[in-house]
Design a protein around this motif. Structure first.
Motif, short mmCIF file in Angstrom:
data_model
loop_
_atom_site.label_atom_id
_atom_site.label_comp_id
_atom_site.label_asym_id
_atom_site.label_seq_id
_atom_site.Cartn_x
_atom_site.Cartn_y
_atom_site.Cartn_z
N TYR A 1 0.91 -1.27 0.09
CA TYR A 1 -0.14 0.00 0.12
C TYR A 1 0.67 1.27 -0.19
CZ TYR A 1 -3.47 -3.30 1.07
OH TYR A 1 -4.51 -4.32 0.91
N PRO B 1 2.64 4.39 -1.11
CA PRO B 1 2.38 5.03 -2.44
C PRO B 1 3.68 5.37 -2.96
CG PRO B 1 1.43 6.37 -0.51
CD PRO B 1 2.44 5.21 0.07
N ASP C 1 4.75 6.94 -6.90
CA ASP C 1 4.32 7.69 -7.93
C ASP C 1 2.78 7.93 -7.77
OD1 ASP C 1 6.71 8.06 -8.96
OD2 ASP C 1 6.65 6.40 -10.47
N GLY C 2 2.16 8.09 -6.75
CA GLY C 2 0.73 8.24 -6.59
C GLY C 2 -0.12 7.15 -6.42
N THR C 3 0.38 5.88 -6.57
CA THR C 3 -0.49 4.76 -6.59
C THR C 3 0.25 3.69 -5.62
OG1 THR C 3 -0.82 5.19 -9.21
CG2 THR C 3 -1.25 2.79 -8.16
N ALA C 4 -0.68 2.58 -5.29
CA ALA C 4 -0.16 1.76 -4.28
C ALA C 4 0.88 1.08 -5.01
CB ALA C 4 -1.11 1.07 -4.14
#
Length: 165
Positions: free
Chosen positions: A29, A31, A33-36
């Motif tokens: 989970y 982050p 680059d803004g993604t999980a």
């Protein structure tokens, strides 16, 4: 452990770090680059990416098939593997900034491909880290490969319930 998702744990002086809610090191989970992290670099993502490019389903494009195709010269599979390694290196660097471990151990079935994965993961890790951390942190591949996560979970369970050991 890299597989359907990405899992992890942190062991300090032989003790597992649990955290307040027993969810420490839920690294999937994290982050990136803004993604999980696991939504970018898990084996399931590699399979889905290759299936989208080449046709077929992620179930047909298993890690084994992707690595076999890459070894046979398939540039699309090789590029997907390289992208996964880049993101793994970036995520490992982020974890090392917080935890500063001596060793990062990579497990999961795909990590049986150490000969293919080691160099690009280490290179990406060094690129996204700083020399102080990168030079002092070893990346190892779990000797138990795909079973590493399950064995670790069992050890944790038995440590918490010694009456069952």
């Amino acid at each position: 452990t890299i597989g359907t998702g990405i899992g992890g744990c942190y062991i300090e002086e032989g003790r597992l770090l649990n955290g307040h809610t027993y969810s420490a090191c839920e690294v999937g989970y994290l982050p990136v680059d803004g993604t999980a992290f696991q939504d970018l670099a898990a084996t399931s993502v590699l399979s889905a990416t290759v299936a989208a490019v080449k046709g077929g389903t992620p179930e047909e494009w298993t890690g084994r098939r992707i690595f076999e195709a890459a070894a046979a010269g398939d540039t699309e599979c090789r590029e997907a593997i390289d992208t996964m390694c880049e993101i793994l290196g970036k995520g490992i660097a982020a974890l090392c900034f917080v935890l500063n471990p001596e060793v990062v151990v990579l497990g999961g079935g795909i990590m049986a491909q150490e000969a293919v994965l080691r160099s690009p993961i280490e290179t990406a890790f060094a690129r996204h880290s700083i020399p102080l951390v990168a030079d002092a942190t070893r990346i190892e591949f779990a000797s138990h490969q795909n079973a590493a996560g399950m064995k670790g979970a069992l050890v944790n369970f038995l440590n918490r319930h010694p009456e069952l050991a």
